[in-house]
Write a protein that holds these residues in place. Structure first.
Motif, PDB file in Angstrom:
ATOM      1  N   ASP A 117       0.807  -1.220   0.000  1.00  0.00           N
ATOM      2  CA  ASP A 117       0.000   0.000   0.000  1.00  0.00           C
ATOM      3  C   ASP A 117       0.839   1.269   0.000  1.00  0.00           C
ATOM      4  N   ARG A 118       2.117   1.130   0.327  1.00  0.00           N
ATOM      5  CA  ARG A 118       2.951   2.330   0.318  1.00  0.00           C
ATOM      6  C   ARG A 118       3.395   2.651  -1.090  1.00  0.00           C
ATOM      7  N   GLN A 119       3.234   1.683  -1.982  1.00  0.00           N
ATOM      8  CA  GLN A 119       3.720   1.865  -3.330  1.00  0.00           C
ATOM      9  C   GLN A 119       2.596   2.276  -4.274  1.00  0.00           C
ATOM     10  N   ILE A 120       1.444   1.648  -4.071  1.00  0.00           N
ATOM     11  CA  ILE A 120       0.350   1.833  -5.018  1.00  0.00           C
ATOM     12  C   ILE A 120      -0.234   3.233  -4.896  1.00  0.00           C
ATOM     13  N   CYS A 121      -0.281   3.965  -5.997  1.00  0.00           N
ATOM     14  CA  CYS A 121      -0.742   5.345  -5.904  1.00  0.00           C
ATOM     15  C   CYS A 121      -1.589   5.775  -7.087  1.00  0.00           C
TER      16      CYS A 121
ATOM     17  N   GLU B 204      -0.966   2.219 -12.722  1.00  0.00           N
ATOM     18  CA  GLU B 204       0.022   1.887 -11.707  1.00  0.00           C
ATOM     19  C   GLU B 204       1.256   1.260 -12.350  1.00  0.00           C
TER      20      GLU B 204
ATOM     21  N   PHE C 142       3.243   3.783 -14.300  1.00  0.00           N
ATOM     22  CA  PHE C 142       3.844   4.872 -13.521  1.00  0.00           C
ATOM     23  C   PHE C 142       5.368   4.793 -13.484  1.00  0.00           C
ATOM     24  N   GLY C 143       5.881   3.608 -13.139  1.00  0.00           N
ATOM     25  CA  GLY C 143       7.334   3.444 -13.047  1.00  0.00           C
ATOM     26  C   GLY C 143       7.998   3.640 -14.402  1.00  0.00           C
TER      27      GLY C 143
ATOM     28  N   PHE D 185      -9.497  -1.230  -9.715  1.00  0.00           N
ATOM     29  CA  PHE D 185      -9.159  -0.150  -8.794  1.00  0.00           C
ATOM     30  C   PHE D 185      -8.260  -0.795  -7.737  1.00  0.00           C
TER      31      PHE D 185
ATOM     32  N   PHE E 156      -6.796  -0.238  -4.941  1.00  0.00           N
ATOM     33  CA  PHE E 156      -6.910  -0.130  -3.482  1.00  0.00           C
ATOM     34  C   PHE E 156      -7.934  -1.079  -2.887  1.00  0.00           C
TER      35      PHE E 156
ATOM     36  N   ARG F  13      -3.034  -7.044  -4.276  1.00  0.00           N
ATOM     37  CA  ARG F  13      -2.282  -5.782  -4.189  1.00  0.00           C
ATOM     38  C   ARG F  13      -0.779  -6.058  -4.231  1.00  0.00           C
TER      39      ARG F  13
ATOM     40  N   SER G 113       4.352  -4.016 -10.916  1.00  0.00           N
ATOM     41  CA  SER G 113       4.786  -2.664 -11.263  1.00  0.00           C
ATOM     42  C   SER G 113       6.293  -2.493 -11.049  1.00  0.00           C
TER      43      SER G 113
END
Ligand code: ADP
Ligand code: MG
Lengths: 285, 251
Positions: free
Chosen positions: A86-90, A97, A100-101, A130, A132, A139, A146
């Motif tokens: 959860d700290r990575q997914i934004c 997602e 993004f990288g 989605f 989250f 997740r 990702s």
């Protein structure tokens, strides 16, 4: 690929530290880093990707000291999967997602689309999810996808399977193993799940109190009970059983036994031998 | 070091009723806002530091003052350049940099920042959130629900800080770079704030559920065992604060 040379690091305002670490992980290895909680495993993984810089000694990543390049440059070579996805997914969708990288790397849009589509397929995800509101295992898979979609040469996983059920766990591990075998991806996995380690890793680093006390082939480390005891970790069940069966025997018969399958075969073989000798005995008498 | 963190102790200040501490912090803050005298504001800060030192909180108070001075200094610079009235004090090439009014109002503003924030930060340094919450419910009959909201918000601050730090690490490891320009930084705030918001919402959700399971909505004034009596020290403290406000208004 990753080389620690007499690396020491101490957290500011704290006694916790890692000291005089030296090891070298070759390209294409699958290495596990084990140790009890607070042994410094996460500290080592943070040192490996430049989030922490050593106080003394040098960490070389693909030949370059981590102190001389930026974290974002390191990120292109070394992917990092945290315990908590959860700290990575934004981003709002899985597709975004994953992209993004790649966007951060500045790739052309066409290639980003291509690679994203591929990764979604490989990881059996759905681009429109989605992220989250998916399950914990999904997740984690999204986070791993990702990271791997950027095609790093080295991937560092900090307890990647905590909180996953068996199926989710094997899905992730099998995928990593395949990349490791087929594409030569170097894997450094932090874990205290010894079953997982014995099943997947080829080499094990043993850590306790910030010091490296063991480094060897998984097979040897698993059979070295005093070493594991010093690191406060329990050996995996099958090697432990094998060791116990061999204890005191003149001729160790379970030395190479490492998996359930091997244990099964060895027992079958021994049973056959035994009934064969027993049969001979009857004939003789 | 977290500036809002509670620092256990047993000084006279610590033992004051939490309601008193809250009221006194506000009154002293009002003093600093009401007063237009630089000398008075400086004296107020020195007085506060003196009281803190007497109660064994000197080091903490000095550290707070130092960080507040940074903030005050920033405000000082802004004010210095924004106020254009009054005699010029520093000009070059036909352009006035600093005026007399600008300087005096900037000094006052900088000091005011310190003098208003210092008592509030001290309040958090010497009051445990549970006590503040309990006293608000017991003495002021604030519904527990609201007292809880305020105190919980403060309790969450250090949690958020550490979570934020971890998220920043996670994003850095992905290659997000935070040492660029300000525009770039703003654009890259998405990877920071989205995960923070998500984890906060989850935490709040879990917190609400566990509170409910423990009978949160049954809690009233009579639920707590702990009493928060007012003592002579409390009355003295309030009177003294009121006196200060009076002095600030007159001077
Ligand atoms: N940011 C930090 N500041 C100070 N000490 C820390 C910090 N992070 C971890 N530590 C300490 O360093 C030690 C090693 O931590 P860590 O590497 O996270 O262990 P592990 O991952 O093996 O459980 C622990 O004793 C921990 O308390
Ligand atoms: Mg850890």
């Amino acid at each position: 690929m990753l080389r620690f040379e007499d690396v020491s690091f101490r957290y500011p305002h704290s006694d916790s530290s890692v000291e005089h670490l030296s090891f070298h992980i070759q390209k294409g290895e699958f290495v596990a880093l084990i140790g009890s909680n607070g042994a410094g495993k996460s500290t080592i993984s943070r040192l490996s990707n430049g989030l922490l810089k050593p106080d003394s000694g040098t960490v070389y990543l693909d030949g370059t000291p981590t102190t001389s390049i930026r974290t974002s440059q390191i990120a292109r070579k070394a992917g990092f999967l945290f315990q908590n996805p959860d700290r990575q997914i934004c981003q709002n969708t899985v597709r975004e997602e994953l992209a993004f990288g790649l966007r951060l790397m500045g790739l052309p849009e066409q290639e980003i689309r291509e690679r994203t589509r591929e990764a979604i397929e490989q990881f059996s995800l759905d681009g429109d999810w989605f992220p989250f509101s998916r399950s914990r295992g999904e997740r984690q898979r999204i986070a791993l996808a990702s990271v791997l979609v950027c095609r790093p040469q080295l991937v560092i996983l900090d307890e990647p399977t905590t909180g996953l059920d068996y199926r989710e766990c094997t899905a992730i591990m099998d995928y990593l193993t395949r990349l490791n075998r087929e594409e030569g991806l170097t894997v450094l996995m932090v874990s205290h799940d010894m079953e997982l380690v014995s099943q997947y890793a080829g080499r094990v680093l043993v850590l306790t109190g910030g010091q490296l006390i063991g480094d060897g082939a998984t097979h040897d480390v698993m059979r070295d009970q005093p070493l594991l005891g010093r690191a406060h970790v329990l050996p995996a069940q099958i090697p432990a059983l094998a060791l116990k069966l061999d204890a005191g025997a003149k001729q160790p018969q379970f030395e190479d036994v490492f998996t359930v399958e091997e244990m099964f075969e060895t027992i079958c073989r021994l049973r056959k031998e035994m009934s064969a000798t027993a049969g001979k005995g009857e004939v003789l008498s | 070091m977290n500036l809002l963190q509670y620092l256990p102790g047993n000084s006279v200040l610590h033992r004051l009723n939490p309601v008193t501490k809250l009221a006194a912090a506000f009154l002293v803050g009002i003093c600093a806002i009401v007063s237009h005298s630089v000398v008075f504001t400086i004296s107020l800060i020195i007085l506060l530091l003196g009281i803190c030192t007497a109660c064994g909180l000197g080091k903490r108070a000095l550290r707070l003052t130092r960080s507040l001075l940074v903030l005050g200094g920033m405000m000082f610079v802004f004010q210095l350049f924004f106020v254009r009235s009054g005699d010029p004090l520093l000009s070059a090439g036909g352009f006035t940099f600093v005026t007399r009014d600008g300087l005096s109002s900037a000094v006052l503003l900088g000091l005011r920042i310190v003098a208003t924030m210092l008592p509030l930060m001290l309040l958090f340094a010497i009051t445990e959130m549970n006590d503040l919450c309990g006293a608000l419910v017991k003495r002021l009959h604030v519904p527990y629900r609201y007292a809880f909201i305020v105190t919980t918000a403060f309790r969450f601050v250090p949690l958020f800080t550490s979570e934020f730090h971890d998220i920043e690490d996670a994003q850095k490891a992905r290659g997000v770079e935070y040492d660029g320009g300000i525009i770039k930084k703003l654009k890259l705030s998405v990877p920071l704030f989205v995960p923070l918001m998500m984890s906060s919402l989850k935490k709040v959700d879990a917190g609400a559920m566990s509170a409910q399971l423990r009978g949160f909505n049954l809690r009233t004034v009579s639920s707590g065992y702990r009493e928060y009596p007012f003592t002579a020290a409390d009355i003295g403290c309030i009177l003294f604060s009121l006196l200060l406000v009076g002095a600030a208004a007159v001077l």
